[in-house]
Write a protein that holds these residues in place. Structure first.
Motif, mmCIF file in Angstrom:
data_model
loop_
_atom_site.group_PDB
_atom_site.id
_atom_site.type_symbol
_atom_site.label_atom_id
_atom_site.label_comp_id
_atom_site.label_asym_id
_atom_site.label_seq_id
_atom_site.Cartn_x
_atom_site.Cartn_y
_atom_site.Cartn_z
ATOM 1 N N ASN A 12 0.855 -1.189 0.000
ATOM 2 C CA ASN A 12 0.000 0.000 0.000
ATOM 3 C C ASN A 12 0.895 1.244 0.000
ATOM 4 O OD1 ASN A 12 0.814 0.582 2.752
ATOM 5 N ND2 ASN A 12 -0.502 -1.158 3.311
ATOM 6 N N VAL A 13 0.290 2.397 -0.168
ATOM 7 C CA VAL A 13 1.071 3.635 -0.314
ATOM 8 C C VAL A 13 1.871 3.916 0.960
ATOM 9 C CG1 VAL A 13 0.914 6.139 -0.629
ATOM 10 C CG2 VAL A 13 -0.470 4.618 -2.041
ATOM 11 N N LYS A 14 1.232 3.690 2.114
ATOM 12 C CA LYS A 14 1.904 3.987 3.394
ATOM 13 C C LYS A 14 3.213 3.184 3.486
ATOM 14 C CE LYS A 14 0.515 4.819 8.173
ATOM 15 N NZ LYS A 14 1.369 3.799 8.900
ATOM 16 N N GLU A 15 3.123 1.918 3.093
ATOM 17 C CA GLU A 15 4.328 1.068 3.142
ATOM 18 C C GLU A 15 5.371 1.568 2.143
ATOM 19 O OE1 GLU A 15 5.784 -3.599 2.760
ATOM 20 O OE2 GLU A 15 3.791 -3.032 2.054
ATOM 21 N N VAL A 17 5.884 4.625 1.184
ATOM 22 C CA VAL A 17 6.507 5.815 1.789
ATOM 23 C C VAL A 17 7.534 5.385 2.842
ATOM 24 C CG1 VAL A 17 6.071 7.826 3.275
ATOM 25 C CG2 VAL A 17 4.547 7.343 1.336
ATOM 26 N N ASN A 18 7.162 4.426 3.676
ATOM 27 C CA ASN A 18 8.089 3.972 4.738
ATOM 28 C C ASN A 18 9.334 3.300 4.165
ATOM 29 O OD1 ASN A 18 6.331 4.991 6.598
ATOM 30 N ND2 ASN A 18 5.270 3.042 6.941
ATOM 31 N N GLN A 138 1.874 11.869 -1.331
ATOM 32 C CA GLN A 138 1.944 11.302 0.016
ATOM 33 C C GLN A 138 3.414 11.211 0.389
ATOM 34 O OE1 GLN A 138 -1.027 10.261 1.538
ATOM 35 N NE2 GLN A 138 0.110 10.021 3.441
ATOM 36 N N GLY A 142 3.074 13.364 5.597
ATOM 37 C CA GLY A 142 1.625 13.317 5.340
ATOM 38 C C GLY A 142 1.336 13.674 3.894
ATOM 39 N N GLU A 143 0.080 14.052 3.601
ATOM 40 C CA GLU A 143 -0.325 14.344 2.224
ATOM 41 C C GLU A 143 -0.248 15.848 1.933
ATOM 42 O OE1 GLU A 143 -3.449 12.028 0.160
ATOM 43 O OE2 GLU A 143 -4.418 13.959 -0.119
ATOM 44 N N THR A 167 0.379 10.330 -5.789
ATOM 45 C CA THR A 167 -0.752 9.388 -5.735
ATOM 46 C C THR A 167 -1.821 9.684 -6.793
ATOM 47 O OG1 THR A 167 -1.681 10.782 -3.995
ATOM 48 C CG2 THR A 167 -0.484 8.810 -3.282
#
Ligand SMILES: Cc1cc2nc3c(=O)[nH]c(=O)nc-3n(C[C@H](O)[C@H](O)[C@H](O)COP(=O)(O)OP(=O)(O)OC[C@H]3O[C@@H](n4cnc5c(N)ncnc54)[C@H](O)[C@@H]3O)c2cc1C
Length: 291
Positions: A12-15, A17-18, A138, A142-143, A167
Motif C-alpha cells: 500500500n502507499v503507506k508502506e 513511503v516507509n 503522500q 503526510g499528504e 498518488t
C-alpha cells in the motif's frame, strides 16, 4: 540481467513511503518503462527499488461530487484513453497520452511516471499544464497538494523529496469546464517517437472574444512551460487571424528551445510559431468559437 540490489513490492502507499524513507537510495518503479531502460543502460541510480505497480488505490479514475476529475498516478495511458470520465471532462489528456510510444508501451506506462521522470518531452505534461492540474503527494510528513505548474525544475528534475509518492492528478471543475483544449505532438514518426515539440492549449471564450487562454510547450525550454506573454496577449482579443498572428509572434518571448540531433533551434522556433496558431485555433473552435 538488471543490476538490482534491493527490491521491495509495496502492499500500500503507506508502506511505499516507509520503505523509501528507510533507504535514501531507494527509488520507485511504477510501469518501469523509463526505470528499466535506465537499468539496462547500466544506471546505478535505480539499484534499490520500491515497486508500486499493482496498487489498486493508485489506479482509480473518478469524478468527485463537486466535479473535480481525479486520475490515479498508476493509471496506464491505455486506461486513461479508454476512460469515459476523461473523454467527457478532460479529453485533451486522452488526446495527449494517445501519442505516447505504441500500444504495448501505453498498456504499461503511467502518467505518474511520465511526470515524475521530469522528461522535457513528456507528452502528458502540456495537457496537465493547461488544465492547471494539482498533484496529490503522500510523503513522510503526510499528504500535500501541489500545482503541476512549477513542479518541473529542469531536465529530469521535479519537486519531490525522498519518501514522496505521487498518488493522483486532480483537475478542478473551474479549470476545465467551459474550456476547449487541444494537444499536438510534432515528431519525426507518427508512432514510437519522442516529441520534437509538443504544444497544448486551453481556451475559454466570452462571446466572440478570448476570455482566457492557457498555452504550454514541451521541448521548447529546459522543462515543460506555460507561455505567460502569449496568454496575456490573447486575453480579451477578438477571434481573428490577426489575434492568432499576435499570439504566435509574442510566444517567442516565452520559449528557449535549443538545437539537438532531432531538430535545429531555428526549426523548433518555426514549429512553435506554426503550432501556436494551429493548436490555439483548435482549442478555440472546441470551445465553440468561429473564425
Ligand atoms: C519505447 C519507448 C517509447 C516511449 N515513448 C514515449 C513518448 O512517445 N512520449 C513520452 O512522453 N514518453 C515516452 N516514453 C517514456 C516513458 O514511457 C514514459 O515516461 C512513461 O510515462 C513512464 O511511466 P512508467 O510508469 O513506466 O514510469 P517508471 O519507469 O516506472 O518511472 C519513471 C520515473 O518516475 C518515478 N515515479 C514513477 N511513478 C512515481 C510516483 N507515483 N511517485 C513518484 N515517483 C514516481 C520513478 O522513480 C522514475 O524516476 C517511451 C519509453 C519507451 C521505452
Amino acid at each position: 540481467m538488471f543490476a538490482i540490489e534491493r527490491y521491495n513490492k509495496a502492499q500500500n502507499v503507506k508502506e511505499a513511503v516507509n520503505l523509501l524513507a528507510a533507504d535514501p537510495d531507494a527509488k520507485i518503479i511504477a510501469g518501469g518503462t523509463d526505470v528499466l531502460i535506465r537499468l539496462h543502460g547500466g544506471s546505478k541510480e535505480y539499484r534499490n527499488l520500491v515497486d508500486i505497480n499493482g496498487l489498486a488505490e493508485l489506479k482509480e479514475i473518478s469524478e468527485e461530487a463537486g466535479g473535480a476529475v481525479r486520475i490515479g498516478s498508476m493509471a496506464t495511458f491505455s486506461e486513461i484513453m479508454d476512460s469515459d470520465i476523461v473523454n467527457r471532462c478532460v479529453p485533451v489528456i486522452a488526446e495527449a497520452v494517445s501519442t505516447v510510444g505504441g500500444p504495448q508501451l501505453r498498456n504499461t506506462a503511467t502518467m505518474g511516471g511520465n511526470i515524475c521522470n521530469g522528461a522535457v518531452s513528456a507528452d502528458s505534461a502540456g495537457a496537465l499544464l493547461v488544465l492547471q492540474a494539482d498533484l496529490e503527494i503522500q510523503g513522510i510528513g503526510g499528504e500535500r497538494e501541489v500545482p503541476v505548474v512549477g513542479f518541473h525544475q529542469g531536465p529530469g528534475r521535479v519537486s519531490l523529496k525522498q519518501g514522496d509518492v505521487l498518488t493522483a492528478f486532480r483537475i478542478k471543475p473551474e479549470n476545465y469546464k467551459g474550456f476547449g483544449a487541444s494537444y499536438y505532438k510534432y515528431a519525426m514518426r507518427d508512432a514510437m517517437d519522442i516529441a520534437t515539440i509538443g504544444c497544448a492549449a486551453a481556451a475559454r471564450l466570452d462571446g466572440d472574444k478570448i476570455d482566457e487562454l492557457r498555452l504550454a510547450f514541451t521541448v521548447a525550454a529546459p522543462k515543460p512551460i506555460r507561455c505567460e506573454h502569449a496568454e496575456k496577449t490573447a486575453a480579451g482579443k477578438p477571434l481573428s487571424e490577426k489575434t492568432l498572428e499576435a499570439i504566435s509572434d509574442i510566444v517567442q518571448k516565452d520559449v528557449k528551445p535549443r538545437s539537438s540531433w532531432r531538430a535545429a533551434q531555428e526549426f523548433r522556433l518555426h514549429l512553435i510559431r506554426t503550432l501556436t496558431q494551429r493548436v490555439v485555433r483548435q482549442a478555440i473552435e472546441r470551445a465553440g468559437g468561429k473564425f
